[in-house]
Write an enzyme that holds these catalytic residues in place. Structure first.
Site, PDB file in Angstrom:
ATOM      1  N   ASN A  67      38.907  44.254  47.578  1.00 35.57           N
ATOM      2  CA  ASN A  67      37.521  44.602  47.277  1.00 35.57           C
ATOM      3  C   ASN A  67      36.605  43.385  47.153  1.00 35.57           C
ATOM      4  O   ASN A  67      35.378  43.520  47.173  1.00 35.57           O
ATOM      5  CB  ASN A  67      37.446  45.445  45.993  1.00 35.57           C
ATOM      6  CG  ASN A  67      37.995  44.727  44.779  1.00 35.57           C
ATOM      7  OD1 ASN A  67      39.169  44.335  44.762  1.00 35.57           O
ATOM      8  ND2 ASN A  67      37.174  44.555  43.767  1.00 35.57           N
ATOM      9  N   HIS A  68      37.179  42.182  47.014  1.00 42.20           N
ATOM     10  CA  HIS A  68      36.363  40.964  46.948  1.00 42.20           C
ATOM     11  C   HIS A  68      36.253  40.265  48.304  1.00 42.20           C
ATOM     12  O   HIS A  68      35.848  39.100  48.372  1.00 42.20           O
ATOM     13  CB  HIS A  68      36.935  39.994  45.914  1.00 42.20           C
ATOM     14  CG  HIS A  68      36.812  40.473  44.503  1.00 42.20           C
ATOM     15  ND1 HIS A  68      35.594  40.716  43.898  1.00 42.20           N
ATOM     16  CD2 HIS A  68      37.757  40.768  43.571  1.00 42.20           C
ATOM     17  CE1 HIS A  68      35.793  41.125  42.664  1.00 42.20           C
ATOM     18  NE2 HIS A  68      37.095  41.181  42.439  1.00 42.20           N
ATOM     19  N   HIS A 177      46.657  42.740  39.283  1.00 41.55           N
ATOM     20  CA  HIS A 177      47.102  41.421  38.820  1.00 41.55           C
ATOM     21  C   HIS A 177      48.215  41.459  37.780  1.00 41.55           C
ATOM     22  O   HIS A 177      48.573  40.412  37.227  1.00 41.55           O
ATOM     23  CB  HIS A 177      45.928  40.603  38.264  1.00 41.55           C
ATOM     24  CG  HIS A 177      44.945  40.163  39.290  1.00 41.55           C
ATOM     25  ND1 HIS A 177      44.131  39.057  39.126  1.00 41.55           N
ATOM     26  CD2 HIS A 177      44.623  40.666  40.501  1.00 41.55           C
ATOM     27  CE1 HIS A 177      43.354  38.900  40.184  1.00 41.55           C
ATOM     28  NE2 HIS A 177      43.637  39.877  41.030  1.00 41.55           N
TER      29      HIS A 177
END
Length: 264
Positions: A67-68, A177
């Site tokens: 998404n980044h 993460h």
């Protein structure tokens, strides 16, 4: 064939950890193909051409995103020209780049597919339907297929694992993460883990300085998140695949810390 996947690399700390440990990881696991998730590699936001080149120079064969992907505008100038990087395939058709690539390493080759979940993330095309489309296409060229499902909800990731069991060699989750403890090979021969984890500072919050994160949680006010520069940890998954069938034979998670990795 052996495949090594390293979880979300966060900032300079994550890049340093990758560079430092890759020789030992290659020696221990003898991976033919090495893949990393690089969507947080540039100061926690996106990736640059220079950083991607570093990864390839260190021996990485493929980079997945999430998404980044577009957070660092540098990527718009080169993603269409780099065949070894994939962004989520279920992004808009107008987006640059591609969602599937065929990569080679150690005399082996495989297809890598990047998808993004829709639960608690911006709306995109259906990742399940896009997976059907791309796996059908990839299967005409190779039996070894890895899917990086960049998603927030554990339920959505687990569902994707079952949905692709027997059709993909590997389905692994990224984005949250935090490494999960469910590395396995599903009944149809697909290696699976809900989240591979991250590579970056273990002294922050998901790789970011904890003070800014705590400020946001405590006050509800905006905070500028900065990559934490503390000691690192590295998370990954190594997968053994039968090339003749494309079925995974074994999946083993990797968890190293800066203090003890030399004991691996």
């Amino acid at each position: 064939m052996n495949v090594l996947f390293i979880g979300d690399i966060v900032g300079n700390v994550g890049r340093s950890a990758l560079k430092e440990t890759l020789p030992a990881l290659r020696s221990k696991y003898n991976p033919h193909i090495i893949i990393v998730n690089g969507e947080n590699a540039a100061a926690g936001r996106g990736i640059t051409k220079a950083i991607a080149k570093e990864f390839f120079d260190w021996g990485v064969h493929g980079i997945t995103m999430g998404n980044h992907t577009w957070d660092n505008k540098d990527i718009f100038g080169w993603i269409d020209d780099e065949p070894r990087i994939v962004r989520p395939a279920n992004f808009s058709a107008a987006a640059p780049g591609k969602g599937m690539a065929y990569i080679q390493g150690g005399g082996k080759s495989m297809a890598i597919i990047n998808l993004q979940g829709r639960a608690f993330l911006p709306p995109n095309d259906c990742p399940f339907q896009k997976a059907d489309e791309l796996i059908e296409e990839a299967a005409e060229r190779t039996k070894t297929i890895l899917v990086d499902f960049h998603a927030e909800a554990t339920s959505e990731k687990i569902a994707m694992g079952w949905y692709l069991d027997g059709r993909a060699s590997v389905v692994l989750g990224t984005h949250t993460h935090v490494q999960t403890n469910d590395d396995t090979v599903l009944p149809g021969g697909t290696a699976y883990i809900t989240d591979v984890g991250m590579t970056g500072s273990k002294e922050g919050v998901l790789g970011m300085e904890k003070e800014a994160v705590l400020h946001r949680f405590l006050t509800g006010l905006p905070s500028r998140f900065v990559v934490d520069e503390g000691k690192w940890h590295l998370h990954g998954l190594v997968i053994q695949i039968d090339e003749a069938t494309g079925k995974a034979q074994k999946a083993t998670k990797i968890r190293l810390t800066e203090e003890d990795w030399l004991l691996m």
